[in-house]
Design a protein around this motif. Structure first.
Motif, PDB file in Angstrom:
ATOM      1  N   UNK A   1     -37.473  37.788  13.859  1.00  0.00           N
ATOM      2  CA  UNK A   1     -38.378  38.845  13.416  1.00  0.00           C
ATOM      3  C   UNK A   1     -39.681  38.760  14.195  1.00  0.00           C
ATOM      4  N   UNK A   2     -40.305  39.912  14.508  1.00  0.00           N
ATOM      5  CA  UNK A   2     -41.636  39.872  15.127  1.00  0.00           C
ATOM      6  C   UNK A   2     -42.614  39.143  14.225  1.00  0.00           C
ATOM      7  N   UNK A   3     -43.526  38.396  14.812  1.00  0.00           N
ATOM      8  CA  UNK A   3     -44.424  37.566  14.017  1.00  0.00           C
ATOM      9  C   UNK A   3     -45.325  38.392  13.104  1.00  0.00           C
ATOM     10  N   UNK A   4     -45.712  39.597  13.543  1.00  0.00           N
ATOM     11  CA  UNK A   4     -46.568  40.404  12.675  1.00  0.00           C
ATOM     12  C   UNK A   4     -45.814  40.882  11.444  1.00  0.00           C
ATOM     13  N   UNK A   5     -44.499  41.082  11.569  1.00  0.00           N
ATOM     14  CA  UNK A   5     -43.697  41.440  10.403  1.00  0.00           C
ATOM     15  C   UNK A   5     -43.557  40.246   9.458  1.00  0.00           C
ATOM     16  N   UNK A   6     -43.489  39.064  10.006  1.00  0.00           N
ATOM     17  CA  UNK A   6     -43.447  37.868   9.155  1.00  0.00           C
ATOM     18  C   UNK A   6     -44.719  37.756   8.324  1.00  0.00           C
ATOM     19  N   UNK A   7     -45.848  38.078   8.927  1.00  0.00           N
ATOM     20  CA  UNK A   7     -47.107  38.048   8.190  1.00  0.00           C
ATOM     21  C   UNK A   7     -47.080  39.058   7.046  1.00  0.00           C
ATOM     22  N   UNK A   8     -46.614  40.266   7.331  1.00  0.00           N
ATOM     23  CA  UNK A   8     -46.545  41.298   6.291  1.00  0.00           C
ATOM     24  C   UNK A   8     -45.612  40.865   5.169  1.00  0.00           C
ATOM     25  N   UNK A   9     -44.503  40.263   5.527  1.00  0.00           N
ATOM     26  CA  UNK A   9     -43.515  39.851   4.537  1.00  0.00           C
ATOM     27  C   UNK A   9     -44.049  38.704   3.670  1.00  0.00           C
ATOM     28  N   UNK A  10     -44.740  37.761   4.304  1.00  0.00           N
ATOM     29  CA  UNK A  10     -45.342  36.675   3.547  1.00  0.00           C
ATOM     30  C   UNK A  10     -46.401  37.213   2.584  1.00  0.00           C
ATOM     31  N   UNK A  11     -47.224  38.146   3.059  1.00  0.00           N
ATOM     32  CA  UNK A  11     -48.258  38.739   2.205  1.00  0.00           C
ATOM     33  C   UNK A  11     -47.639  39.488   1.033  1.00  0.00           C
ATOM     34  N   UNK A  12     -46.546  40.192   1.286  1.00  0.00           N
ATOM     35  CA  UNK A  12     -45.862  40.912   0.206  1.00  0.00           C
ATOM     36  C   UNK A  12     -45.337  39.944  -0.850  1.00  0.00           C
ATOM     37  N   UNK A  13     -44.880  38.780  -0.419  1.00  0.00           N
ATOM     38  CA  UNK A  13     -44.407  37.761  -1.366  1.00  0.00           C
ATOM     39  C   UNK A  13     -45.553  37.249  -2.222  1.00  0.00           C
ATOM     40  N   UNK A  14     -46.683  36.952  -1.584  1.00  0.00           N
ATOM     41  CA  UNK A  14     -47.844  36.484  -2.346  1.00  0.00           C
ATOM     42  C   UNK A  14     -48.280  37.532  -3.372  1.00  0.00           C
ATOM     43  N   UNK A  15     -48.210  38.810  -2.968  1.00  0.00           N
ATOM     44  CA  UNK A  15     -48.643  39.892  -3.858  1.00  0.00           C
ATOM     45  C   UNK A  15     -47.730  40.036  -5.069  1.00  0.00           C
ATOM     46  N   UNK A  16     -46.452  39.689  -4.926  1.00  0.00           N
ATOM     47  CA  UNK A  16     -45.519  39.776  -6.058  1.00  0.00           C
ATOM     48  C   UNK A  16     -45.861  38.770  -7.156  1.00  0.00           C
ATOM     49  N   UNK A  17     -46.469  37.669  -6.773  1.00  0.00           N
ATOM     50  CA  UNK A  17     -46.714  36.570  -7.717  1.00  0.00           C
ATOM     51  C   UNK A  17     -48.154  36.557  -8.213  1.00  0.00           C
ATOM     52  N   UNK A  18     -49.092  36.821  -7.302  1.00  0.00           N
ATOM     53  CA  UNK A  18     -50.508  36.643  -7.605  1.00  0.00           C
ATOM     54  C   UNK A  18     -51.230  37.996  -7.634  1.00  0.00           C
ATOM     55  N   UNK A  19     -51.748  38.438  -8.789  1.00  0.00           N
ATOM     56  CA  UNK A  19     -52.462  39.721  -8.868  1.00  0.00           C
ATOM     57  C   UNK A  19     -53.672  39.785  -7.945  1.00  0.00           C
ATOM     58  N   UNK A  20     -54.368  38.655  -7.760  1.00  0.00           N
ATOM     59  CA  UNK A  20     -55.513  38.644  -6.859  1.00  0.00           C
ATOM     60  C   UNK A  20     -55.076  38.869  -5.411  1.00  0.00           C
ATOM     61  N   UNK A  21     -53.955  38.261  -5.028  1.00  0.00           N
ATOM     62  CA  UNK A  21     -53.412  38.497  -3.686  1.00  0.00           C
ATOM     63  C   UNK A  21     -52.974  39.944  -3.546  1.00  0.00           C
ATOM     64  N   UNK A  22     -52.394  40.503  -4.589  1.00  0.00           N
ATOM     65  CA  UNK A  22     -51.944  41.889  -4.564  1.00  0.00           C
ATOM     66  C   UNK A  22     -53.109  42.843  -4.308  1.00  0.00           C
ATOM     67  N   UNK A  23     -54.275  42.533  -4.885  1.00  0.00           N
ATOM     68  CA  UNK A  23     -55.461  43.378  -4.675  1.00  0.00           C
ATOM     69  C   UNK A  23     -55.834  43.438  -3.196  1.00  0.00           C
ATOM     70  N   UNK A  24     -55.833  42.289  -2.536  1.00  0.00           N
ATOM     71  CA  UNK A  24     -56.191  42.251  -1.110  1.00  0.00           C
ATOM     72  C   UNK A  24     -55.135  42.950  -0.264  1.00  0.00           C
ATOM     73  N   UNK A  25     -53.861  42.713  -0.566  1.00  0.00           N
ATOM     74  CA  UNK A  25     -52.774  43.327   0.215  1.00  0.00           C
ATOM     75  C   UNK A  25     -52.832  44.842   0.094  1.00  0.00           C
ATOM     76  N   UNK A  26     -53.075  45.348  -1.099  1.00  0.00           N
ATOM     77  CA  UNK A  26     -53.167  46.791  -1.289  1.00  0.00           C
ATOM     78  C   UNK A  26     -54.368  47.365  -0.534  1.00  0.00           C
ATOM     79  N   UNK A  27     -55.464  46.622  -0.542  1.00  0.00           N
ATOM     80  CA  UNK A  27     -56.654  47.072   0.180  1.00  0.00           C
ATOM     81  C   UNK A  27     -56.351  47.230   1.669  1.00  0.00           C
ATOM     82  N   UNK A  28     -55.632  46.277   2.253  1.00  0.00           N
ATOM     83  CA  UNK A  28     -55.340  46.310   3.685  1.00  0.00           C
ATOM     84  C   UNK A  28     -54.305  47.364   4.061  1.00  0.00           C
ATOM     85  N   UNK A  29     -53.701  47.990   3.073  1.00  0.00           N
ATOM     86  CA  UNK A  29     -52.787  49.097   3.354  1.00  0.00           C
ATOM     87  C   UNK A  29     -53.512  50.433   3.372  1.00  0.00           C
TER      88      UNK A  29
END
Length: 350
Positions: free
Chosen positions: A79-107
């Motif tokens: 997988x391209x490394x930038x997609x790995x970053x997106x996928x890792x961030x999506x995983x963090x967002x599924x578990x942590x509401x605070x992480x989800x806030x940042x991930x949504x902001x960057x979208x």
């Protein structure tokens, strides 16, 4: 020795001679790869690291587990490394509401407000894998929105080994350094990124080489540097930023313009002095100064730095300064400076 043997021997020598440079080139390439200071983790390595973090989290429900398993199947391909970053961030967002806030902001799209201080980055209990990769996600987003100073602040201190996408870390750091004209930090960052040229996205390598070629010859206090500083200020003002950092850059631009105009005026006065004493000037007198004129032609550069109305330089004095610059540099620099002063005057009137 027979004629055929002699011919074969000559042919063999030619082949060896042709092969030697190629072999040396391959050895050099291999040596550079071995000496690279960073490597990108594979998709499988990232999968194991992210799942290890996920499995350490308490109270994850079955729905979340199924979503994470879908993101990280057992048979991970490349997988391209930038997609790995997106996928890792999506995983963090599924578990942590605070992480989800940042991930949504960057979208989201670019906004003209100061980005919030995200709790997930301030929380001391946040795992390093979450904090560091979300910092990269946010720093990348800020750079893409032309918020280069903010991007550098977020990415400050991150190392390639800290994140799942080291190429993006080095690339966006390089972009921000380039846009802020920081040669001291920018050129080493670009060089480090290109250590793994064959293993990074082609667009990263192409842009990095262009930035390197652009930064290397940039001279301090040159009109090229001044024009770029003006452009950086323009971007800040477009984002409704007029704080201490922007005001300091405005003062820096004015000081550099004053210095440049002073140097041009000294050169012109030397030419006039040589002409009046009978010596041949090294260059013809500027067209803006007619021969035999009664005026001194002095440009009062210090008025450029007026604390109260330096954006509203009197038209006559501004024109004299611009004429000095136009005689020495390409015309597009004059256009940049004219537009810069017009914008400053508009901003001060508002």
């Amino acid at each position: 020795m027979s004629k055929s043997h002699a011919t074969a021997r000559k042919l063999l020598c030619c082949l060896v001679a042709l092969a030697a440079p190629l072999a040396a080139s391959q050895l050099r390439a291999q040596d550079l790869t071995k000496r690279a200071s960073w490597t990108a983790p594979s998709a499988e390595e990232v999968r194991k690291e992210v799942l290890h973090w996920f499995n350490s989290q308490p109270e994850t429900d079955e729905v979340t587990k199924l979503k994470v398993e879908a993101l990280w199947p057992n048979a991970m391909g490349e997988m391209p490394s930038d997609e790995l970053l997106q996928q890792a961030a999506a995983t963090f967002a599924l578990v942590d509401p605070q992480a989800s806030e940042l991930v949504q902001f960057c979208r989201g799209q670019r906004s003209k407000f100061v980005p919030p201080d995200f709790a997930v980055l301030q929380n001391e209990e946040t795992s390093a894998i979450v904090r560091d990769n979300l910092r990269l996600l946010l720093g990348r987003w800020l750079s893409q929105q032309q918020l280069y100073d903010e991007s550098l602040e977020v990415l400050d201190g991150l190392e390639p080994a800290d994140v799942v996408d080291p190429a993006s870390l080095l690339f966006y750091q390089s972009i921000a350094y380039h846009r802020t004209l920081d040669k001291e930090q920018g050129l080493p960052a670009i060089s480090t990124l290109l250590e793994n040229e064959g293993n990074i996205p082609r667009r990263y390598a192409s842009v990095a080489k262009l930035m390197e070629a652009d930064l290397k010859p940039l001279e301090e206090d040159s009109l090229d540097e001044i024009a770029r500083l003006m452009d950086a200020i323009r971007i800040e003002l477009e984002h409704a930023r007029a704080g201490t950092r922007v005001r300091q850059r405005q003062k820096e631009v004015i000081a550099k313009l004053e210095k440049l105009i002073d140097e041009l005026e000294k050169k012109r006065q030397q030419q006039q002095s040589q002409a009046s004493s009978g010596g041949a000037p090294s260059q013809p007198a500027p067209d803006s100064v007619p021969a035999g004129g009664r005026g001194t032609g002095d440009v009062p550069p210090k008025k450029l730095g007026s604390e109260a109305d330096w954006g509203n330089l009197p038209p006559k004095e501004r024109e004299e300064a611009l004429q000095q610059i136009s005689k020495e540099f390409p015309s597009h620099f004059r256009e940049v400076i004219e537009e810069y002063f017009r914008k400053l005057a508009r901003d001060e009137d508002n």
